[in-house]
Design a protein around this motif. Structure first.
Motif, mmCIF file in Angstrom:
data_model
loop_
_atom_site.group_PDB
_atom_site.id
_atom_site.type_symbol
_atom_site.label_atom_id
_atom_site.label_comp_id
_atom_site.label_asym_id
_atom_site.label_seq_id
_atom_site.Cartn_x
_atom_site.Cartn_y
_atom_site.Cartn_z
ATOM 1 N N LEU A 1 114.089 -5.273 -28.692
ATOM 2 C CA LEU A 1 113.649 -4.105 -29.292
ATOM 3 C C LEU A 1 112.229 -3.871 -29.086
ATOM 4 C CD1 LEU A 1 114.306 -2.045 -31.488
ATOM 5 C CD2 LEU A 1 113.833 -3.522 -33.301
ATOM 6 N N VAL A 2 111.538 -5.022 -29.365
ATOM 7 C CA VAL A 2 110.016 -4.963 -29.161
ATOM 8 C C VAL A 2 109.585 -4.480 -27.774
ATOM 9 C CG1 VAL A 2 107.717 -6.313 -28.860
ATOM 10 C CG2 VAL A 2 109.373 -6.600 -30.772
ATOM 11 N N TRP A 3 110.179 -4.872 -26.816
ATOM 12 C CA TRP A 3 110.196 -4.388 -25.276
ATOM 13 C C TRP A 3 110.536 -2.993 -25.131
ATOM 14 C CZ3 TRP A 3 113.641 -2.543 -21.832
ATOM 15 C CH2 TRP A 3 113.336 -2.600 -20.404
ATOM 16 N N TRP A 4 111.469 -2.339 -25.816
ATOM 17 C CA TRP A 4 112.166 -1.032 -25.630
ATOM 18 C C TRP A 4 110.943 -0.054 -26.568
ATOM 19 C CZ3 TRP A 4 113.812 2.671 -29.651
ATOM 20 C CH2 TRP A 4 114.274 3.776 -28.983
ATOM 21 N N VAL A 5 110.830 -0.600 -27.776
ATOM 22 C CA VAL A 5 109.765 0.221 -28.655
ATOM 23 C C VAL A 5 108.448 0.623 -27.532
ATOM 24 C CG1 VAL A 5 108.317 0.394 -30.586
ATOM 25 C CG2 VAL A 5 110.720 -0.182 -30.747
ATOM 26 N N ARG A 6 107.946 -0.395 -27.342
ATOM 27 C CA ARG A 6 106.678 -0.436 -26.359
ATOM 28 C C ARG A 6 106.751 0.359 -25.222
ATOM 29 N NH1 ARG A 6 102.751 -5.392 -26.269
ATOM 30 N NH2 ARG A 6 101.348 -3.564 -25.831
ATOM 31 N N ARG A 7 107.707 0.396 -24.626
ATOM 32 C CA ARG A 7 108.238 1.295 -23.449
ATOM 33 C C ARG A 7 108.241 2.887 -23.946
ATOM 34 N NH1 ARG A 7 109.328 -0.567 -18.270
ATOM 35 N NH2 ARG A 7 110.282 1.337 -18.019
ATOM 36 N N ARG A 8 108.873 3.018 -24.902
ATOM 37 C CA ARG A 8 108.967 4.479 -25.557
ATOM 38 C C ARG A 8 107.738 5.027 -25.969
ATOM 39 N NH1 ARG A 8 113.370 7.451 -24.603
ATOM 40 N NH2 ARG A 8 112.979 8.448 -26.720
ATOM 41 N N MET A 9 106.991 3.993 -26.248
ATOM 42 C CA MET A 9 105.560 4.593 -26.511
ATOM 43 C C MET A 9 104.596 4.493 -25.352
ATOM 44 S SD MET A 9 104.948 1.882 -29.942
ATOM 45 C CE MET A 9 103.210 2.298 -30.138
ATOM 46 N N GLY A 10 104.940 4.461 -24.272
ATOM 47 C CA GLY A 10 104.372 4.851 -23.033
ATOM 48 C C GLY A 10 103.593 3.448 -22.814
ATOM 49 N N ARG A 11 103.820 2.255 -23.215
ATOM 50 C CA ARG A 11 103.049 1.058 -22.719
ATOM 51 C C ARG A 11 104.173 0.056 -22.352
ATOM 52 N NH1 ARG A 11 100.078 -0.669 -28.231
ATOM 53 N NH2 ARG A 11 99.095 -1.981 -26.747
ATOM 54 N N PRO A 12 104.191 0.246 -20.941
ATOM 55 C CA PRO A 12 105.181 -0.544 -20.179
ATOM 56 C C PRO A 12 104.728 -2.231 -20.518
ATOM 57 C CG PRO A 12 104.631 1.248 -18.871
ATOM 58 C CD PRO A 12 103.744 1.350 -20.240
ATOM 59 N N VAL A 13 105.648 -2.853 -20.898
ATOM 60 C CA VAL A 13 105.206 -4.363 -20.831
ATOM 61 C C VAL A 13 106.273 -5.091 -20.159
ATOM 62 C CG1 VAL A 13 104.221 -4.064 -23.126
ATOM 63 C CG2 VAL A 13 106.499 -4.426 -23.143
ATOM 64 N N PRO A 14 106.015 -6.387 -19.785
ATOM 65 C CA PRO A 14 107.096 -7.098 -19.190
ATOM 66 C C PRO A 14 108.124 -7.736 -20.118
ATOM 67 C CG PRO A 14 104.824 -8.336 -19.355
ATOM 68 C CD PRO A 14 104.712 -6.993 -19.638
ATOM 69 N N TYR A 15 109.117 -8.316 -19.604
ATOM 70 C CA TYR A 15 110.360 -8.602 -20.238
ATOM 71 C C TYR A 15 110.121 -10.347 -20.622
ATOM 72 C CZ TYR A 15 114.358 -9.022 -23.259
ATOM 73 O OH TYR A 15 115.283 -9.516 -24.154
ATOM 74 N N ALA A 16 109.966 -10.988 -21.678
ATOM 75 C CA ALA A 16 109.776 -12.090 -21.685
ATOM 76 C C ALA A 16 111.012 -13.067 -22.081
ATOM 77 C CB ALA A 16 108.943 -12.553 -23.111
ATOM 78 N N TRP A 17 111.623 -13.393 -20.999
ATOM 79 C CA TRP A 17 113.011 -14.130 -20.707
ATOM 80 C C TRP A 17 112.907 -15.415 -21.827
ATOM 81 C CZ3 TRP A 17 116.980 -11.339 -20.433
ATOM 82 C CH2 TRP A 17 117.259 -10.111 -19.542
ATOM 83 N N ASP A 18 111.587 -16.048 -21.610
ATOM 84 C CA ASP A 18 111.519 -17.470 -21.987
ATOM 85 C C ASP A 18 111.292 -17.206 -23.635
ATOM 86 O OD1 ASP A 18 109.122 -16.194 -21.878
ATOM 87 O OD2 ASP A 18 107.894 -17.673 -21.136
ATOM 88 N N VAL A 19 110.409 -16.211 -23.968
ATOM 89 C CA VAL A 19 110.384 -16.088 -25.486
ATOM 90 C C VAL A 19 111.761 -15.663 -25.945
ATOM 91 C CG1 VAL A 19 109.450 -14.569 -27.322
ATOM 92 C CG2 VAL A 19 108.159 -15.220 -25.311
ATOM 93 N N ASP A 20 112.696 -14.881 -25.388
ATOM 94 C CA ASP A 20 113.875 -14.490 -25.872
ATOM 95 C C ASP A 20 114.924 -15.646 -25.909
ATOM 96 O OD1 ASP A 20 116.452 -13.044 -26.321
ATOM 97 O OD2 ASP A 20 116.205 -11.690 -24.778
ATOM 98 N N ALA A 21 114.857 -16.519 -24.893
ATOM 99 C CA ALA A 21 115.790 -17.655 -24.948
ATOM 100 C C ALA A 21 115.390 -18.822 -26.157
ATOM 101 C CB ALA A 21 115.687 -18.552 -23.767
#
Length: 216
Positions: A61-81
């Motif tokens: 959700l955080v990743w998607w919201v920031r992309r929608r705000m025009g601030r592309p961010v990398p996806y943290a697979w380690d944080v997710d896991a």
């Protein structure tokens, strides 16, 4: 280890994150369809089946919201896991009846699960905030203490009040909070040791891979 998001490390964390999410869904479905089993009795499995998937959706959700705000961010697979793994461990412990048959399992879970949860937060903070090591360690300990207290309050309201064993069950509340704080502190210290004093990647790196990368 958390933070190694290139090549093989990133693929490993991605596989772990997806595997944990699938395992969480399977375990929750199993618990919901076997609530008559004593190991699931008075464990607020319906509430967990709602709360745990919501927690597992936090990083996406955080990743998607920031992309929608025009601030592309990398996806943290380690944080997710790291974030999802404590919920899998908790439901698996109930499914295997470890909470009722292994006396030290509950304490181990409070220590280890809070180390994992706070480790997830700490990894994100280490990447994005550029905190000095002492501040990172204190942030992790504080977050761990707050979440441990909130968890015990939620646990009490969710199912402790609805069981005749409420007095006996809740005697270990302070112990659970202490183990959660200890696990959080250990995670914070370990992350602080691996963090250069006052250094940290730019905020855009807080969620893991090169900017604009999509989970998949």
């Amino acid at each position: 280890m958390p933070g190694d998001q290139d090549g093989r490390g990133r693929r490993g964390w991605r596989a772990a994150a997806w595997t944990l999410k699938v395992a969480l869904v399977v375990l929750l479905l199993f618990a919901l369809t076997h609530q008559d089993w004593p190991r699931f009795a008075d464990k607020a499995m319906v509430a967990r089946a709602v709360a745990y998937p919501l927690a597992a959706l936090l990083v996406p959700l955080v990743w998607w919201v920031r992309r929608r705000m025009g601030r592309p961010v990398p996806y943290a697979w380690d944080v997710d896991a790291l974030l999802v793994s404590p919920f899998v461990i908790d439901v698996a412990g109930n499914a295997l009846d470890l909470y009722d048959t292994v006396t030290w399992f509950d304490d181990l879970c409070h220590f280890g699960n809070w180390a994992l949860l706070v480790g997830a937060v700490g990894v994100a903070l280490r990447r994005g905030a550029g905190l000095p090591r002492w501040a990172l360690a204190l942030m992790c300990s504080g977050i761990g203490a707050i979440t441990a207290i909130v968890w015990e309050i939620a646990e009490y309201g969710a199912f402790i009040l609805n069981t005749p064993e409420s007095v006996g069950i809740y005697r270990d509340t302070l112990g659970d909070e202490a183990m959660g704080l200890m696990g959080s502190t250990v995670a914070g210290l370990l992350l602080a040791v691996r963090t250069g004093r006052g250094r940290g990647p730019r905020p855009e790196a807080a969620l893991g891979t090169p900017a604009g990368a999509r989970p998949g």
